[in-house]
Design an enzyme around this catalytic site. Sequence first.
Site, PDB file in Angstrom:
ATOM      1  N   THR A  68       0.863  -1.202   0.000  1.00  0.00           N
ATOM      2  CA  THR A  68       0.000   0.000   0.000  1.00  0.00           C
ATOM      3  C   THR A  68       0.895   1.246   0.000  1.00  0.00           C
ATOM      4  O   THR A  68       1.394   1.630  -1.051  1.00  0.00           O
ATOM      5  CB  THR A  68      -0.968   0.027   1.211  1.00  0.00           C
ATOM      6  OG1 THR A  68      -0.244  -0.197   2.413  1.00  0.00           O
ATOM      7  CG2 THR A  68      -2.045  -1.006   1.054  1.00  0.00           C
ATOM      8  N   LYS A 104       4.074  -6.884   3.765  1.00  0.00           N
ATOM      9  CA  LYS A 104       3.795  -5.479   3.448  1.00  0.00           C
ATOM     10  C   LYS A 104       3.456  -4.782   4.756  1.00  0.00           C
ATOM     11  O   LYS A 104       3.002  -5.396   5.728  1.00  0.00           O
ATOM     12  CB  LYS A 104       2.636  -5.349   2.479  1.00  0.00           C
ATOM     13  CG  LYS A 104       1.336  -5.854   3.022  1.00  0.00           C
ATOM     14  CD  LYS A 104       0.188  -4.883   3.024  1.00  0.00           C
ATOM     15  CE  LYS A 104       0.543  -3.496   3.359  1.00  0.00           C
ATOM     16  NZ  LYS A 104      -0.650  -2.727   3.842  1.00  0.00           N
ATOM     17  N   THR A 149       0.948  -9.204  12.158  1.00  0.00           N
ATOM     18  CA  THR A 149       1.172  -7.889  11.581  1.00  0.00           C
ATOM     19  C   THR A 149       0.300  -7.704  10.372  1.00  0.00           C
ATOM     20  O   THR A 149      -0.471  -8.563   9.999  1.00  0.00           O
ATOM     21  CB  THR A 149       2.609  -7.706  11.133  1.00  0.00           C
ATOM     22  OG1 THR A 149       2.770  -6.337  10.767  1.00  0.00           O
ATOM     23  CG2 THR A 149       2.921  -8.561   9.926  1.00  0.00           C
ATOM     24  N   GLU A 167       6.386   4.572   7.633  1.00  0.00           N
ATOM     25  CA  GLU A 167       5.976   5.831   7.002  1.00  0.00           C
ATOM     26  C   GLU A 167       6.848   6.983   7.502  1.00  0.00           C
ATOM     27  O   GLU A 167       6.880   7.282   8.682  1.00  0.00           O
ATOM     28  CB  GLU A 167       4.497   6.099   7.252  1.00  0.00           C
ATOM     29  CG  GLU A 167       3.627   5.186   6.396  1.00  0.00           C
ATOM     30  CD  GLU A 167       2.145   5.321   6.670  1.00  0.00           C
ATOM     31  OE1 GLU A 167       1.362   4.819   5.846  1.00  0.00           O
ATOM     32  OE2 GLU A 167       1.768   5.893   7.692  1.00  0.00           O
ATOM     33  N   ASN A 198       0.243  10.843   6.068  1.00  0.00           N
ATOM     34  CA  ASN A 198      -1.035  10.503   6.678  1.00  0.00           C
ATOM     35  C   ASN A 198      -2.050  11.633   6.672  1.00  0.00           C
ATOM     36  O   ASN A 198      -3.226  11.425   6.965  1.00  0.00           O
ATOM     37  CB  ASN A 198      -0.814   9.970   8.087  1.00  0.00           C
ATOM     38  CG  ASN A 198      -0.252   8.573   8.010  1.00  0.00           C
ATOM     39  OD1 ASN A 198      -0.908   7.687   7.467  1.00  0.00           O
ATOM     40  ND2 ASN A 198       0.972   8.397   8.483  1.00  0.00           N
ATOM     41  N   SER A 207      -6.617   6.389   4.093  1.00  0.00           N
ATOM     42  CA  SER A 207      -6.494   4.943   4.331  1.00  0.00           C
ATOM     43  C   SER A 207      -7.512   4.485   5.351  1.00  0.00           C
ATOM     44  O   SER A 207      -8.025   5.293   6.101  1.00  0.00           O
ATOM     45  CB  SER A 207      -5.092   4.606   4.830  1.00  0.00           C
ATOM     46  OG  SER A 207      -4.881   5.135   6.116  1.00  0.00           O
TER      47      SER A 207
END
EC number: 2.3.1.35
Lengths: 404, 404
Positions: free
Chosen positions: B155, B181, B192, B275, B399, B404
């Site tokens: 993603t 991922k 996870t 991120e 973000n 998302s």
Amino acid sequence: MAVGEAIFPEMPMIDGIRLGTSKAGISKPDRRDLVVIEIVEGASVAGTFTRNAFCAAPVHVAKRHLAQERTRFLLINTGNANAGTGDGGMRDAESCCQALGELAGAPAETVLPFSTGVIGEPLPVERIRTGLPEALASLDDSHLAWQYAAQGILTTDTRIKGATASCEIAGATVSVNGISKGSGMIKPNMATMLAFVATDAGIDQPLLEALLRESVNRSFNCITVDSDTSTNDACMLIATGRGARVVSDADVAALRGALDEVLMQLAQAIIRDGEGATKFVTLEVSEARSRQEALDVAFTVAHSPLVKTALYACDANWGRILAAVGRAPVEDFDVERVVIDLGEVRLVENGGRAAGYSEAAGSAVMAREDIVIRIALGRGDGGATVWTSDLSHDYVSINADYRS
Amino acid sequence: MAVGEAIFPEMPMIDGIRLGTSKAGISKPDRRDLVVIEIVEGASVAGTFTRNAFCAAPVHVAKRHLAQERTRFLLINTGNANAGTGDGGMRDAESCCQALGELAGAPAETVLPFSTGVIGEPLPVERIRTGLPEALASLDDSHLAWQYAAQGILTTDTRIKGATASCEIAGATVSVNGISKGSGMIKPNMATMLAFVATDAGIDQPLLEALLRESVNRSFNCITVDSDTSTNDACMLIATGRGARVVSDADVAALRGALDEVLMQLAQAIIRDGEGATKFVTLEVSEARSRQEALDVAFTVAHSPLVKTALYACDANWGRILAAVGRAPVEDFDVERVVIDLGEVRLVENGGRAAGYSEAAGSAVMAREDIVIRIALGRGDGGATVWTSDLSHDYVSINADYRS
């Protein structure tokens, strides 16, 4: 950044309280960084302190002095937290109390020390000692004295914070004034950063302590900027007894009302001035099995970096709120019963997006500065409200630059 | 941003596993977003799934199918998490399994569905159905098939993530391959984000499940980017049984070693690609009363926004680490006994800054991309290691922009 308008109210005199400040050069040059609050003889003083195990030297000393003697002075410096400073820090805090005591002709144990600012640097005791005479000389009970004191306790705050309320006790008006500081490292546990509150009401020490504890639990213990509990949190409440005396249950209720109002305003002012804050967010959790469960859910959402960045982005990203609720420490959680509202717009019901929801409606609420998120868990009648801010670029900038 | 070099190893063939992908237009145009993993008949399959109470529809369906039938296919899409989608989401997940089953001549219950991406949007079932034939036609056991599959599950990841290891069982070599991922919403609890791991070893189902659970607890359950547990986490482990059979304790130990190596690499790859990450941080907590206590302290530090922004700023701000340790949920905490090291530099001892510490030494360690923080609590022999990333401007940008 800060949210909404900054209002420092007209503070009435509190009979029995005088405040003095000086520019001692502890923080930056030419700013008020030393505050003395003088308390009349015979007053009651209550305090709540951080539960951080690494609590700072002044917190240790203040707790000990409070237990030993009737408090006559609060001595507050900004610019240096005197935290993580070991035995030397304890001696430094004691020696500042000693210095003030000598100047004022009072035992060192009647002085409670408070420090806020950089962690881990030795307290500049000489600068504090040198600044004391000016602070004592400026002791005054005026509005301006309260305002200067509110300035003198700030760190990364962008605004001074004050609140006042009054109530009737036995036919007489008593006042409650308070000032607070705090902007980052805000997730108080038992008390917040620094808050100093005083009333002219007369009230016995145990009752004063109980009132403070309850009121702090509804206010400072329900705010969070960044989940980080400070090493130096303290909230002090002084009742000088120069005004009407609290006797009946009705008196207690009246004083509680005024105290709640002041503490709530001071706590919310910290969130509005939260580091990098662009939003003031109220999280109301209801229908939990207990108040603690409601608090757990509210703080899980309030601490979620993904919820906080969505708030910053004005993005009605209910999926992130839902995911945060879903990871809260709740037993046997039936998510089908959860209802989430954003302001007047229903976001989530029946385990997914609410039927009537539209992006346009969600975005309209998110565009506001003051946002209310209501989360009903559908499993009991416990509730709690928590206030928080968003996570912005400025939060990162402030904390990647500021050595605290 | 991402930390260190991106390495996707040469993946050996796993006998009994084939992987196919297609560009179904679920995510962005012209990227692989649909993955099918075909599993040979007779294989054992174990899985761990998110403990988020709001777990996604495919998680519910995958758990049910896993209990009902021997699994023959994993069907994974990115671009849409099918989470918070209520009953419609369950039907959509089922109907994708049905579609694959029909094309492959197998019952729908032999297919486990996995989805990742945007929360709360209806799954585009038709696009998935349309993309299935190409994915099936491309089924292959080559290195390239593994690499394409690793691409097809991403993603916000900036890198594909894969790991491989081998061990000897009864004189024969068996392999363990894995892909994962994950980049944000990373604080796995039980599993996870998405990880798919396969070995050609033969092993009974209950033992396979136990091995997976243990290995996940040491790897994926010890990483955090942002404290947010996803609604869609899953880690699957397949043992095809085409290679040597695990019989003796020595066999189990050998396979455990290879499995640990693969899962640890996949978990750490998620942190390196966290991120906005500019740092890869290892938090080693020792001398706790229990492993759980060590984990509590490690995660409190790992989640502290003030520690994370200091890491981003390359600021050896030991006061923030100390404050975070001090607010961890630890009973009767004697902070005088805590010792904190940053790499080879002692930061904290005796309740304050270590005697020999210098800013220059701390800053030199902080300038690195890979940072180890060791926290010894001095109260027992429990320990745990947790891996995390820093909190950067890019985290906020990603973000505040990404839905998302």
